[in-house]
Motif scaffolding. Structure first.
Motif, PDB file in Angstrom:
ATOM      1  N   GLU A  22      40.809  27.611  35.232  1.00 39.81           N
ATOM      2  CA  GLU A  22      41.053  28.125  36.586  1.00 39.81           C
ATOM      3  C   GLU A  22      42.459  28.696  36.702  1.00 39.81           C
ATOM      4  OE1 GLU A  22      40.210  24.874  39.196  1.00 39.81           O
ATOM      5  OE2 GLU A  22      38.051  25.273  39.186  1.00 39.81           O
ATOM      6  N   SER A  23      43.443  27.981  36.183  1.00 33.93           N
ATOM      7  CA  SER A  23      44.817  28.485  36.257  1.00 33.93           C
ATOM      8  C   SER A  23      44.991  29.727  35.384  1.00 33.93           C
ATOM      9  CB  SER A  23      45.809  27.401  35.861  1.00 33.93           C
ATOM     10  OG  SER A  23      45.686  27.077  34.500  1.00 33.93           O
ATOM     11  N   TYR A  24      44.338  29.778  34.233  1.00 36.41           N
ATOM     12  CA  TYR A  24      44.430  30.941  33.353  1.00 36.41           C
ATOM     13  C   TYR A  24      43.841  32.177  34.029  1.00 36.41           C
ATOM     14  CZ  TYR A  24      43.651  34.044  29.414  1.00 36.41           C
ATOM     15  OH  TYR A  24      43.644  35.130  28.584  1.00 36.41           O
ATOM     16  N   LEU A  25      42.690  32.024  34.677  1.00 37.48           N
ATOM     17  CA  LEU A  25      42.056  33.164  35.336  1.00 37.48           C
ATOM     18  C   LEU A  25      42.844  33.630  36.557  1.00 37.48           C
ATOM     19  CD1 LEU A  25      38.285  32.292  35.036  1.00 37.48           C
ATOM     20  CD2 LEU A  25      39.533  34.084  33.852  1.00 37.48           C
ATOM     21  N   GLN A  26      43.550  32.736  37.223  1.00 40.53           N
ATOM     22  CA  GLN A  26      44.387  33.167  38.336  1.00 40.53           C
ATOM     23  C   GLN A  26      45.585  33.968  37.842  1.00 40.53           C
ATOM     24  OE1 GLN A  26      45.398  29.686  40.599  1.00 40.53           O
ATOM     25  NE2 GLN A  26      43.671  29.975  41.979  1.00 40.53           N
ATOM     26  N   LYS A  27      46.159  33.554  36.728  1.00 41.77           N
ATOM     27  CA  LYS A  27      47.314  34.263  36.187  1.00 41.77           C
ATOM     28  C   LYS A  27      46.912  35.562  35.491  1.00 41.77           C
ATOM     29  CE  LYS A  27      49.918  30.049  35.443  1.00 41.77           C
ATOM     30  NZ  LYS A  27      50.403  29.098  34.440  1.00 41.77           N
ATOM     31  N   ASN A  28      45.752  35.583  34.852  1.00 39.91           N
ATOM     32  CA  ASN A  28      45.268  36.737  34.097  1.00 39.91           C
ATOM     33  C   ASN A  28      43.858  37.091  34.556  1.00 39.91           C
ATOM     34  OD1 ASN A  28      47.560  36.624  32.338  1.00 39.91           O
ATOM     35  ND2 ASN A  28      46.595  34.878  31.372  1.00 39.91           N
ATOM     36  N   PRO A  29      43.757  37.816  35.648  1.00 42.89           N
ATOM     37  CA  PRO A  29      42.416  38.153  36.114  1.00 42.89           C
ATOM     38  C   PRO A  29      41.668  38.990  35.079  1.00 42.89           C
ATOM     39  CG  PRO A  29      44.076  39.321  37.399  1.00 42.89           C
ATOM     40  CD  PRO A  29      44.796  38.396  36.482  1.00 42.89           C
ATOM     41  N   PRO A  30      40.356  38.848  35.042  1.00 42.13           N
ATOM     42  CA  PRO A  30      39.598  39.534  33.993  1.00 42.13           C
ATOM     43  C   PRO A  30      39.541  41.048  34.171  1.00 42.13           C
ATOM     44  CG  PRO A  30      38.131  38.335  35.446  1.00 42.13           C
ATOM     45  CD  PRO A  30      39.521  37.975  35.839  1.00 42.13           C
ATOM     46  N   ILE A  31      39.844  41.568  35.324  1.00 38.34           N
ATOM     47  CA  ILE A  31      39.816  43.015  35.541  1.00 38.34           C
ATOM     48  C   ILE A  31      41.075  43.412  36.310  1.00 38.34           C
ATOM     49  CG2 ILE A  31      38.496  42.929  37.684  1.00 38.34           C
ATOM     50  CD1 ILE A  31      36.981  45.409  36.601  1.00 38.34           C
ATOM     51  N   ASN A  32      41.664  44.519  35.925  1.00 39.16           N
ATOM     52  CA  ASN A  32      42.852  44.986  36.632  1.00 39.16           C
ATOM     53  C   ASN A  32      42.572  46.357  37.242  1.00 39.16           C
ATOM     54  OD1 ASN A  32      43.026  46.778  34.505  1.00 39.16           O
ATOM     55  ND2 ASN A  32      44.693  45.701  33.491  1.00 39.16           N
ATOM     56  N   GLU A  33      43.566  46.906  37.888  1.00 38.06           N
ATOM     57  CA  GLU A  33      43.397  48.158  38.622  1.00 38.06           C
ATOM     58  C   GLU A  33      43.062  49.326  37.689  1.00 38.06           C
ATOM     59  OE1 GLU A  33      46.150  50.535  41.748  1.00 38.06           O
ATOM     60  OE2 GLU A  33      46.139  48.354  41.912  1.00 38.06           O
ATOM     61  N   ARG A  53      42.690  49.601  45.989  1.00 39.68           N
ATOM     62  CA  ARG A  53      43.303  48.424  46.619  1.00 39.68           C
ATOM     63  C   ARG A  53      42.271  47.583  47.355  1.00 39.68           C
ATOM     64  NH1 ARG A  53      47.085  51.383  49.551  1.00 39.68           N
ATOM     65  NH2 ARG A  53      48.209  52.566  48.008  1.00 39.68           N
ATOM     66  N   GLN A  54      41.339  48.244  48.052  1.00 37.28           N
ATOM     67  CA  GLN A  54      40.301  47.515  48.775  1.00 37.28           C
ATOM     68  C   GLN A  54      39.430  46.705  47.805  1.00 37.28           C
ATOM     69  OE1 GLN A  54      38.184  50.580  50.866  1.00 37.28           O
ATOM     70  NE2 GLN A  54      39.442  50.409  52.714  1.00 37.28           N
ATOM     71  N   MET A  55      39.049  47.312  46.706  1.00 33.34           N
ATOM     72  CA  MET A  55      38.199  46.616  45.743  1.00 33.34           C
ATOM     73  C   MET A  55      38.956  45.478  45.055  1.00 33.34           C
ATOM     74  SD  MET A  55      36.022  49.762  44.151  1.00 33.34           S
ATOM     75  CE  MET A  55      34.866  48.760  43.252  1.00 33.34           C
ATOM     76  N   MET A  56      40.229  45.688  44.751  1.00 31.50           N
ATOM     77  CA  MET A  56      41.022  44.624  44.131  1.00 31.50           C
ATOM     78  C   MET A  56      41.202  43.452  45.093  1.00 31.50           C
ATOM     79  SD  MET A  56      41.669  45.294  40.974  1.00 31.50           S
ATOM     80  CE  MET A  56      42.931  44.106  40.612  1.00 31.50           C
ATOM     81  N   ASN A  57      41.455  43.746  46.373  1.00 31.83           N
ATOM     82  CA  ASN A  57      41.601  42.675  47.357  1.00 31.83           C
ATOM     83  C   ASN A  57      40.290  41.917  47.536  1.00 31.83           C
ATOM     84  OD1 ASN A  57      44.307  43.113  47.862  1.00 31.83           O
ATOM     85  ND2 ASN A  57      43.929  44.530  49.534  1.00 31.83           N
ATOM     86  N   ALA A  58      39.177  42.626  47.516  1.00 30.37           N
ATOM     87  CA  ALA A  58      37.872  41.964  47.649  1.00 30.37           C
ATOM     88  C   ALA A  58      37.631  41.027  46.454  1.00 30.37           C
ATOM     89  CB  ALA A  58      36.778  43.005  47.735  1.00 30.37           C
ATOM     90  N   MET A  59      37.974  41.479  45.253  1.00 29.85           N
ATOM     91  CA  MET A  59      37.792  40.626  44.083  1.00 29.85           C
ATOM     92  C   MET A  59      38.763  39.448  44.107  1.00 29.85           C
ATOM     93  SD  MET A  59      36.726  43.086  40.925  1.00 29.85           S
ATOM     94  CE  MET A  59      38.336  43.746  40.689  1.00 29.85           C
ATOM     95  N   LYS A  60      39.975  39.678  44.599  1.00 23.35           N
ATOM     96  CA  LYS A  60      40.955  38.600  44.656  1.00 23.35           C
ATOM     97  C   LYS A  60      40.505  37.500  45.610  1.00 23.35           C
ATOM     98  CE  LYS A  60      45.898  37.889  45.117  1.00 23.35           C
ATOM     99  NZ  LYS A  60      47.177  38.514  45.402  1.00 23.35           N
ATOM    100  N   THR A  61      39.954  37.873  46.762  1.00 21.18           N
ATOM    101  CA  THR A  61      39.463  36.855  47.699  1.00 21.18           C
ATOM    102  C   THR A  61      38.265  36.117  47.115  1.00 21.18           C
ATOM    103  OG1 THR A  61      38.110  38.492  48.853  1.00 21.18           O
ATOM    104  CG2 THR A  61      40.281  38.048  49.763  1.00 21.18           C
TER     105      THR A  61
END
Length: 65
Positions: A22-33, A53-61
């Motif tokens: 969980e901590s690894y995935l928060q620090k290194n998300p599997p997909i970037n911009e 930005r909208q899609m990244m924010n949706a994935m972050k939430t």
């Protein structure tokens, strides 16, 4: 005694590895911009910065839940 120690080790190992992932995935998300932009281009869409930005924010939430 050995069985109890084995079960305790498995339970502790499971929760420790889960917390680590969980901590690894928060620090290194599997997909970037950049990856998202290339995916949108491959699908035939013209990516705007606002849409990215909208899609990244949706994935972050989604990851935060």
């Amino acid at each position: 005694m050995i069985v109890v120690a084995l079960v305790a080790g498995l339970v502790i190992g499971f929760f420790a590895s889960r917390k680590y992932m969980e901590s690894y995935l928060q620090k290194n998300p599997p997909i970037n911009e950049q990856m998202l932009k290339s995916l949108m281009i491959q699908m035939g869409q013209k990516p705007s910065q606002k849409k990215l930005r909208q899609m990244m924010n949706a994935m972050k939430t989604t990851y935060d839940k």
